[in-house]
Design a protein around this motif. Sequence first.
Motif, PDB file in Angstrom:
ATOM      1  N   PHE A 313       0.807  -1.232   0.000  1.00 18.89           N
ATOM      2  CA  PHE A 313       0.000   0.000   0.000  1.00 18.89           C
ATOM      3  C   PHE A 313       0.838   1.279   0.000  1.00 18.89           C
ATOM      4  CE2 PHE A 313       0.600   0.958   4.530  1.00 18.89           C
ATOM      5  CZ  PHE A 313       0.984  -0.274   5.034  1.00 18.89           C
ATOM      6  N   TYR A 314       0.173   2.347  -0.410  1.00  9.50           N
ATOM      7  CA  TYR A 314       0.762   3.681  -0.376  1.00  9.50           C
ATOM      8  C   TYR A 314       0.375   4.372   0.923  1.00  9.50           C
ATOM      9  CZ  TYR A 314       1.464   3.579  -5.506  1.00  9.50           C
ATOM     10  OH  TYR A 314       1.862   3.296  -6.781  1.00  9.50           O
ATOM     11  N   LEU A 315       1.243   5.272   1.397  1.00 11.99           N
ATOM     12  CA  LEU A 315       0.889   6.136   2.526  1.00 11.99           C
ATOM     13  C   LEU A 315       0.511   7.520   1.985  1.00 11.99           C
ATOM     14  CD1 LEU A 315       3.666   5.153   5.087  1.00 11.99           C
ATOM     15  CD2 LEU A 315       1.208   4.693   5.290  1.00 11.99           C
ATOM     16  N   VAL A 316      -0.150   8.297   2.848  1.00 12.64           N
ATOM     17  CA  VAL A 316      -0.639   9.618   2.413  1.00 12.64           C
ATOM     18  C   VAL A 316       0.515  10.561   2.072  1.00 12.64           C
ATOM     19  CG1 VAL A 316      -2.854   9.654   3.594  1.00 12.64           C
ATOM     20  CG2 VAL A 316      -0.770  10.292   4.836  1.00 12.64           C
ATOM     21  N   GLN A 317       0.233  11.501   1.201  1.00 11.91           N
ATOM     22  CA  GLN A 317       1.191  12.546   0.826  1.00 11.91           C
ATOM     23  C   GLN A 317       0.401  13.799   0.460  1.00 11.91           C
ATOM     24  OE1 GLN A 317       3.321  10.818  -2.436  1.00 11.91           O
ATOM     25  NE2 GLN A 317       1.523  10.590  -3.745  1.00 11.91           N
ATOM     26  N   THR A 318       1.072  14.938   0.546  1.00  7.25           N
ATOM     27  CA  THR A 318       0.385  16.204   0.274  1.00  7.25           C
ATOM     28  C   THR A 318       1.251  17.058  -0.631  1.00  7.25           C
ATOM     29  OG1 THR A 318      -0.170  16.094   2.610  1.00  7.25           O
ATOM     30  CG2 THR A 318      -0.892  18.064   1.422  1.00  7.25           C
ATOM     31  N   LEU A 319       0.644  17.666  -1.648  1.00  9.50           N
ATOM     32  CA  LEU A 319       1.404  18.557  -2.512  1.00  9.50           C
ATOM     33  C   LEU A 319       1.679  19.857  -1.756  1.00  9.50           C
ATOM     34  CD1 LEU A 319       2.501  18.671  -5.484  1.00  9.50           C
ATOM     35  CD2 LEU A 319       0.576  20.207  -5.928  1.00  9.50           C
ATOM     36  N   ALA A 320       2.957  20.187  -1.609  1.00  7.96           N
ATOM     37  CA  ALA A 320       3.322  21.433  -0.931  1.00  7.96           C
ATOM     38  C   ALA A 320       3.322  22.561  -1.958  1.00  7.96           C
ATOM     39  CB  ALA A 320       4.702  21.291  -0.304  1.00  7.96           C
ATOM     40  N   THR A 321       2.546  23.581  -1.698  1.00 12.37           N
ATOM     41  CA  THR A 321       2.537  24.769  -2.558  1.00 12.37           C
ATOM     42  C   THR A 321       2.611  25.993  -1.655  1.00 12.37           C
ATOM     43  OG1 THR A 321       0.147  25.002  -2.468  1.00 12.37           O
ATOM     44  CG2 THR A 321       1.021  23.624  -4.237  1.00 12.37           C
ATOM     45  N   LYS A 322       2.630  27.147  -2.264  1.00 16.19           N
ATOM     46  CA  LYS A 322       2.729  28.368  -1.477  1.00 16.19           C
ATOM     47  C   LYS A 322       1.578  28.467  -0.463  1.00 16.19           C
ATOM     48  CE  LYS A 322       4.878  32.682  -2.022  1.00 16.19           C
ATOM     49  NZ  LYS A 322       5.469  33.708  -2.796  1.00 16.19           N
ATOM     50  N   ASP A 323       0.426  27.859  -0.795  1.00 18.23           N
ATOM     51  CA  ASP A 323      -0.761  27.998   0.059  1.00 18.23           C
ATOM     52  C   ASP A 323      -0.644  27.259   1.389  1.00 18.23           C
ATOM     53  OD1 ASP A 323      -1.859  29.446  -1.986  1.00 18.23           O
ATOM     54  OD2 ASP A 323      -2.760  27.672  -2.935  1.00 18.23           O
ATOM     55  N   ASN A 324       0.042  26.102   1.377  1.00 18.25           N
ATOM     56  CA  ASN A 324       0.060  25.323   2.617  1.00 18.25           C
ATOM     57  C   ASN A 324       1.453  25.176   3.214  1.00 18.25           C
ATOM     58  OD1 ASN A 324       1.238  23.600   0.816  1.00 18.25           O
ATOM     59  ND2 ASN A 324      -0.323  22.002   0.912  1.00 18.25           N
ATOM     60  N   VAL A 325       2.436  25.855   2.611  1.00 22.89           N
ATOM     61  CA  VAL A 325       3.818  25.591   3.021  1.00 22.89           C
ATOM     62  C   VAL A 325       4.120  26.111   4.428  1.00 22.89           C
ATOM     63  CG1 VAL A 325       4.862  27.663   2.010  1.00 22.89           C
ATOM     64  CG2 VAL A 325       6.182  25.555   2.153  1.00 22.89           C
ATOM     65  N   ASP A 326       3.471  27.205   4.818  1.00 20.66           N
ATOM     66  CA  ASP A 326       3.729  27.743   6.164  1.00 20.66           C
ATOM     67  C   ASP A 326       3.350  26.731   7.234  1.00 20.66           C
ATOM     68  OD1 ASP A 326       4.862  30.215   5.601  1.00 20.66           O
ATOM     69  OD2 ASP A 326       2.894  31.041   5.064  1.00 20.66           O
ATOM     70  N   ALA A 327       2.177  26.122   7.045  1.00 20.07           N
ATOM     71  CA  ALA A 327       1.708  25.134   8.019  1.00 20.07           C
ATOM     72  C   ALA A 327       2.668  23.946   8.073  1.00 20.07           C
ATOM     73  CB  ALA A 327       0.309  24.660   7.642  1.00 20.07           C
ATOM     74  N   MET A 328       3.163  23.540   6.891  1.00 16.64           N
ATOM     75  CA  MET A 328       4.080  22.398   6.854  1.00 16.64           C
ATOM     76  C   MET A 328       5.386  22.714   7.561  1.00 16.64           C
ATOM     77  SD  MET A 328       3.797  20.748   3.098  1.00 16.64           S
ATOM     78  CE  MET A 328       2.298  19.992   2.535  1.00 16.64           C
ATOM     79  N   LEU A 329       5.874  23.937   7.358  1.00 18.46           N
ATOM     80  CA  LEU A 329       7.155  24.304   7.956  1.00 18.46           C
ATOM     81  C   LEU A 329       7.053  24.403   9.467  1.00 18.46           C
ATOM     82  CD1 LEU A 329       8.608  26.866   5.412  1.00 18.46           C
ATOM     83  CD2 LEU A 329       9.742  24.822   6.247  1.00 18.46           C
ATOM     84  N   SER A 330       5.891  24.830   9.960  1.00 16.43           N
ATOM     85  CA  SER A 330       5.787  25.009  11.413  1.00 16.43           C
ATOM     86  C   SER A 330       5.352  23.725  12.123  1.00 16.43           C
ATOM     87  CB  SER A 330       4.825  26.152  11.736  1.00 16.43           C
ATOM     88  OG  SER A 330       3.561  25.853  11.181  1.00 16.43           O
TER      89      SER A 330
END
Lengths: 360, 348
Positions: A313-330
Amino acid sequence: MKLLKRISAAVVAAVAIVVGPLAGHGAIAQEKPKTIYLAVGTTSSEYWQEVIWGAQQVANSVGAKLEVYESGFDGQKHMQQLGAILAAGCEGCAFAWFPDSTAFTKAFVERAEAGGAFMTTMWNRPEEIHPWDTASDAWIANISFDGVDSGYQNGMALCKAIGGKGGIAVLKGTPDNPPSKQREIGLLKAVSECPGMTILDTQIGNWGQTEGQNITRTWIARYGDQLKGVFAQNDGMALGAVAALREKGLAGKVPVTGSDGSSDVLKLIKSGDMLSSMRISSQLHGAVAAALAYAVASGDLKIGDLAQAQRDFYLVQTLATKDNVDAMLSAQPNPADFSYDALKKNFWVRSKGQIPVGVN
Amino acid sequence: MTQAQLHAHDTSAMASPRRGEAGTQRRSGHIGLGVLKSAGPIVSLLAMVLVFASLTPNFVSAANLQAILESAAVPAVVAIGMTFVLVQGSIDLSGEGVASLANILLSILIANSVTAHDLGAGAIVVALAAGLAVGALNGTLYAYLRMPSLIVTLAMWLITLGLAALLFPSRQPQILDGGFVGLALHKHLGLSALVYLAVALAFVAFIVERRTKLGRIGFAIGADEALVRLAGVNVNVYKVGAFAICGCLTGLAGILTAAQIGVGNPLAGEGLLFPGIAACVIGGTLLSGGRGGVLHSLVGVLVLVTLRNGLVQTGANPLLQKAIEGVVIVVAVAASTWHLRRKTRVVK
């Protein structure tokens, strides 16, 4: 104080002697493994460090030791390491293993089976073999990320960024490995849905920063204004592409996509130098691979009870773009989310489904 | 004849890169032929340029020539260092580890996104010193413990890669020092400081090679070490010197890679070693020692970089490119060593 400690130690020992055999009687079915063996490609990359971190949280939560084996992507080295561990007698051991290429997967799981151990694999499974048809008593599951989805989503982001029209160039990892193949299939799907976007050239950059930079430099000289975007199959080559564009003052003007979602690339997405990258849950990758191996080795899970979708199976992944990158970084991963007990509630809660036919 | 006289006599006779041969030619007036003989690599390079230019006019555009020179800067620094070791008949395989170590040392000590250090230019000094120290250690183990350089440097490759992995702070440090990254970004006459640095280094290395004892005795060691020892020269010192130069320049290559990408990477040196050695050999620096030199190796670097650039420019099948590279290496080496084939040299 010291005396008190000694007395309490003696009491504990006495209780253990009396109660031990009784307690052991009930749990005779399977001993809990004391070690989880983890094979990684290298320790010199953020992705693998996060895999190790995830597996470490699982090991910590069950009081087991995590032993990490690094190969520098050399399958022979992992083969020797596995051979040495198994030769020492390792029946019922838990292995979360990285086959360095699909050529080694079968050999690894068959060795584990011969040694009476249990193994989960990460990334590389040859198209024609699966955990349920090869070494099926030992090979618990193969866990990966959807490269087709990565290629497709990055491709569509690129299409949008160039206004649906123009030439892009593709930095491919290596010709023969599943992630590279999958990301290409995904990109071609995006191109077919975005007919104005054409592929000017595809080059093999071997996943490397410097090669990505040298090739992109040559593309800039060759195509000039025609080059509207760069699709890199991983973050390393994307970093190189951005560096080459930066030399010509084109960073941010010619969009670049990557895959992995490493923190340095997230920062480039934030600053606008890069367009997108597929952020894979690397901590989860290590944690689920280790937890599943431990679950079967400790008797919490029976291989025979698992469905095919739970074994490949595959695990989840999310496309990082300018819209969600702040949340990912923090976002800081919480160790409690990666404990064995937390994962055990449902090992597949963050699965993205069974790996389809024809992508490996 | 005193020891000193003997020494001066022997080494000067042996130290010319084209020892004996060049002198004879000069006396017999066959300079033209001599130049032609050693011009194999340059001829190969020019032929390649002509072929690519005829296939795609864009190949000789200013922008593409800039791209070639920028891509050649780091491999050139590696090849210059490697040349000093190869002309002595030794080899240094530790390059990828040393460059990776210098790269990660620099990027965690200069202003960066992961650690709190900010040594500025001090970081460059530390990284260079690490390269120099590893190189000197290579040379010392090889020369004084009499271990084969192949084995010593192979071990050092693993040691330095391991150290780089240990120093890696789990995340790739972004380099925030604008001045340092500017080395690769700010252009003067279309070229970055890295290209000028590589050219300046080549010039200095050429002087060292031709005008100093270190350079000249290096050739003599490669040609016939026993004779040089007989002449009373302390050979080991020159061996350590060559390895130290090589280590320092390889470290510099790792530092320059950090400037180019703007991010530290504990595997930054990957892919530097074999192209570096191949470049030297293509240029006519023999692995058996005693022949070649810095300028030869630079031509070799240009051959390799031009080839890779040209294959992309002309749209060659990417799956075929490695094979084509291999063929060109064989042809270029055959061309550059053609005139040696009848000599009684042992090929191994």
